[in-house]
Design a protein around this motif. Sequence first.
Motif, PDB file in Angstrom:
ATOM      1  N   UNK A  18      36.227  49.065  19.992  1.00  0.00           N
ATOM      2  CA  UNK A  18      36.646  49.177  21.390  1.00  0.00           C
ATOM      3  C   UNK A  18      37.349  47.917  21.869  1.00  0.00           C
ATOM      4  N   UNK A  19      36.943  46.773  21.350  1.00  0.00           N
ATOM      5  CA  UNK A  19      37.523  45.513  21.787  1.00  0.00           C
ATOM      6  C   UNK A  19      37.650  44.544  20.610  1.00  0.00           C
ATOM      7  N   UNK A  20      38.748  44.621  19.844  1.00  0.00           N
ATOM      8  CA  UNK A  20      38.927  43.708  18.710  1.00  0.00           C
ATOM      9  C   UNK A  20      38.937  42.239  19.112  1.00  0.00           C
ATOM     10  N   UNK A  21      39.233  41.965  20.394  1.00  0.00           N
ATOM     11  CA  UNK A  21      39.378  40.583  20.852  1.00  0.00           C
ATOM     12  C   UNK A  21      38.104  39.991  21.435  1.00  0.00           C
ATOM     13  N   UNK A  22      37.048  40.773  21.598  1.00  0.00           N
ATOM     14  CA  UNK A  22      35.861  40.281  22.285  1.00  0.00           C
ATOM     15  C   UNK A  22      35.003  39.436  21.340  1.00  0.00           C
ATOM     16  N   UNK A  23      34.386  38.374  21.886  1.00  0.00           N
ATOM     17  CA  UNK A  23      33.452  37.563  21.117  1.00  0.00           C
ATOM     18  C   UNK A  23      32.073  38.200  21.194  1.00  0.00           C
TER      19      UNK A  23
ATOM     20  N   UNK B  67      23.851  42.033   4.799  1.00  0.00           N
ATOM     21  CA  UNK B  67      23.971  41.953   6.251  1.00  0.00           C
ATOM     22  C   UNK B  67      24.843  40.769   6.659  1.00  0.00           C
ATOM     23  N   UNK B  68      24.660  39.635   6.014  1.00  0.00           N
ATOM     24  CA  UNK B  68      25.472  38.462   6.342  1.00  0.00           C
ATOM     25  C   UNK B  68      26.949  38.762   6.091  1.00  0.00           C
ATOM     26  N   UNK B  69      27.247  39.426   4.986  1.00  0.00           N
ATOM     27  CA  UNK B  69      28.637  39.789   4.680  1.00  0.00           C
ATOM     28  C   UNK B  69      29.184  40.747   5.747  1.00  0.00           C
ATOM     29  N   UNK B  70      28.342  41.659   6.206  1.00  0.00           N
ATOM     30  CA  UNK B  70      28.785  42.598   7.229  1.00  0.00           C
ATOM     31  C   UNK B  70      29.050  41.879   8.554  1.00  0.00           C
ATOM     32  N   UNK B  71      28.162  40.979   8.923  1.00  0.00           N
ATOM     33  CA  UNK B  71      28.364  40.216  10.158  1.00  0.00           C
ATOM     34  C   UNK B  71      29.650  39.400  10.074  1.00  0.00           C
ATOM     35  N   UNK B  72      29.933  38.871   8.896  1.00  0.00           N
ATOM     36  CA  UNK B  72      31.184  38.121   8.711  1.00  0.00           C
ATOM     37  C   UNK B  72      32.390  39.014   8.988  1.00  0.00           C
ATOM     38  N   UNK B  73      32.306  40.271   8.577  1.00  0.00           N
ATOM     39  CA  UNK B  73      33.423  41.200   8.774  1.00  0.00           C
ATOM     40  C   UNK B  73      33.612  41.567  10.244  1.00  0.00           C
ATOM     41  N   UNK B  74      32.607  41.286  11.081  1.00  0.00           N
ATOM     42  CA  UNK B  74      32.669  41.605  12.505  1.00  0.00           C
ATOM     43  C   UNK B  74      33.171  40.438  13.348  1.00  0.00           C
ATOM     44  N   UNK B  75      33.551  39.335  12.723  1.00  0.00           N
ATOM     45  CA  UNK B  75      34.038  38.198  13.511  1.00  0.00           C
ATOM     46  C   UNK B  75      35.281  38.574  14.322  1.00  0.00           C
ATOM     47  N   UNK B  76      35.459  37.935  15.539  1.00  0.00           N
ATOM     48  CA  UNK B  76      34.724  36.782  16.040  1.00  0.00           C
ATOM     49  C   UNK B  76      33.295  37.119  16.479  1.00  0.00           C
ATOM     50  N   UNK B  77      32.328  36.524  15.798  1.00  0.00           N
ATOM     51  CA  UNK B  77      30.905  36.747  16.039  1.00  0.00           C
ATOM     52  C   UNK B  77      30.166  35.443  15.794  1.00  0.00           C
ATOM     53  N   UNK B  78      29.306  35.102  16.713  1.00  0.00           N
ATOM     54  CA  UNK B  78      28.403  33.959  16.557  1.00  0.00           C
ATOM     55  C   UNK B  78      26.977  34.482  16.490  1.00  0.00           C
ATOM     56  N   UNK B  79      26.145  33.858  15.668  1.00  0.00           N
ATOM     57  CA  UNK B  79      24.711  34.123  15.669  1.00  0.00           C
ATOM     58  C   UNK B  79      24.057  33.079  16.583  1.00  0.00           C
ATOM     59  N   UNK B  80      23.221  33.556  17.510  1.00  0.00           N
ATOM     60  CA  UNK B  80      22.562  32.686  18.487  1.00  0.00           C
ATOM     61  C   UNK B  80      21.047  32.773  18.266  1.00  0.00           C
ATOM     62  N   UNK B  81      20.488  31.931  17.388  1.00  0.00           N
ATOM     63  CA  UNK B  81      19.047  31.993  17.144  1.00  0.00           C
ATOM     64  C   UNK B  81      18.257  31.242  18.212  1.00  0.00           C
ATOM     65  N   UNK B  82      17.080  31.738  18.484  1.00  0.00           N
ATOM     66  CA  UNK B  82      16.147  31.133  19.437  1.00  0.00           C
ATOM     67  C   UNK B  82      15.174  30.285  18.612  1.00  0.00           C
ATOM     68  N   UNK B  83      15.233  28.951  18.778  1.00  0.00           N
ATOM     69  CA  UNK B  83      14.429  28.017  17.988  1.00  0.00           C
ATOM     70  C   UNK B  83      13.876  26.952  18.932  1.00  0.00           C
ATOM     71  N   UNK B  84      12.549  26.802  18.956  1.00  0.00           N
ATOM     72  CA  UNK B  84      11.925  25.930  19.949  1.00  0.00           C
ATOM     73  C   UNK B  84      11.292  24.659  19.399  1.00  0.00           C
ATOM     74  N   UNK B  85      10.980  24.623  18.109  1.00  0.00           N
ATOM     75  CA  UNK B  85      10.145  23.523  17.588  1.00  0.00           C
ATOM     76  C   UNK B  85      10.576  23.189  16.163  1.00  0.00           C
ATOM     77  N   UNK B  86      10.556  21.898  15.786  1.00  0.00           N
ATOM     78  CA  UNK B  86      10.940  21.539  14.410  1.00  0.00           C
ATOM     79  C   UNK B  86      10.121  22.266  13.345  1.00  0.00           C
ATOM     80  N   UNK B  87       8.862  22.584  13.653  1.00  0.00           N
ATOM     81  CA  UNK B  87       8.016  23.275  12.672  1.00  0.00           C
ATOM     82  C   UNK B  87       8.445  24.718  12.447  1.00  0.00           C
ATOM     83  N   UNK B  88       9.359  25.233  13.283  1.00  0.00           N
ATOM     84  CA  UNK B  88       9.897  26.571  13.054  1.00  0.00           C
ATOM     85  C   UNK B  88      10.969  26.569  11.974  1.00  0.00           C
TER      86      UNK B  88
END
Length: 253
Positions: A130-135, A154-175
């Motif tokens: 629907x939107x080839x230009x959307x991030x 899955x990583x290869x598939x996500x690469x094919x969907x770029x422009x795409x960023x992965x935004x992980x939620x990380x709170x502590x160094x022990x994670x």
Amino acid sequence: RLIDSAPSAQAASALKREVMPSEEEDSVSPEETADPLGEARYLVTPHLVHQYANRVLLLTTGTCVGYCRYCFRGSYMARCEGFIGQDELEEICSYLELTPAVQEILVSGGDPLSGTDDELRTLLVRIRASRPDILIRLCTRAPVYAPELFTDDLVAYLKSMRPLWVIPHINHPAELGADQADCLRRIIDSGISIQSQTVLLRGVNDSPALLADLFHRLVMLGVKPGYLFQCDLAKGTSDFRVPLEQSLGIWKA
């Protein structure tokens, strides 16, 4: 596993605090609400929020790979809704096509990685058509809670969907255990950009030194530290909330 392998009792306690229920959750302050960001006012469809002019938020599912006790969408998660249906997805994609001012879509939930591979892929390919230009910003806790979900396919598939960023939620160094660090490296090595988000939490990471350690470790992995959030006014989360004056002091430090 991360709790058991935490480098110290203090780190293990911090990780437990994020995920273990406590009696403090029964205490609801007058200012706390089921919708602390007021997202209901900006609903385009039941699961699409258009609050800011150039971006939309897609709540793909009411399930998650883990249940953080401070979650600001706890009331939404309690409904346990499944993955977004095809009819609503078509309505959302039509809206994207008709709204060129939208430059980014945050694919969130719940956690989009809690759906099946087919559900996630169908969603992303329809958005991209629907939107080839959307991030696309794929917002997820999975690199910490379930790094095994990021298979090579899955990583290869996500690469094919770029422009795409992965935004992980990380709170502590022990994670950032061995499996978690390997997951993040594989995503980055594929050519996908990663920007993290962190919630400032009392008794978990409310220390300038600890946050500096977390952000340094992320940078060394190739992850750009992004947001540091003040804990939202969600019901039953006051025990996690750092007073704003203290939060600003941590930010300045």
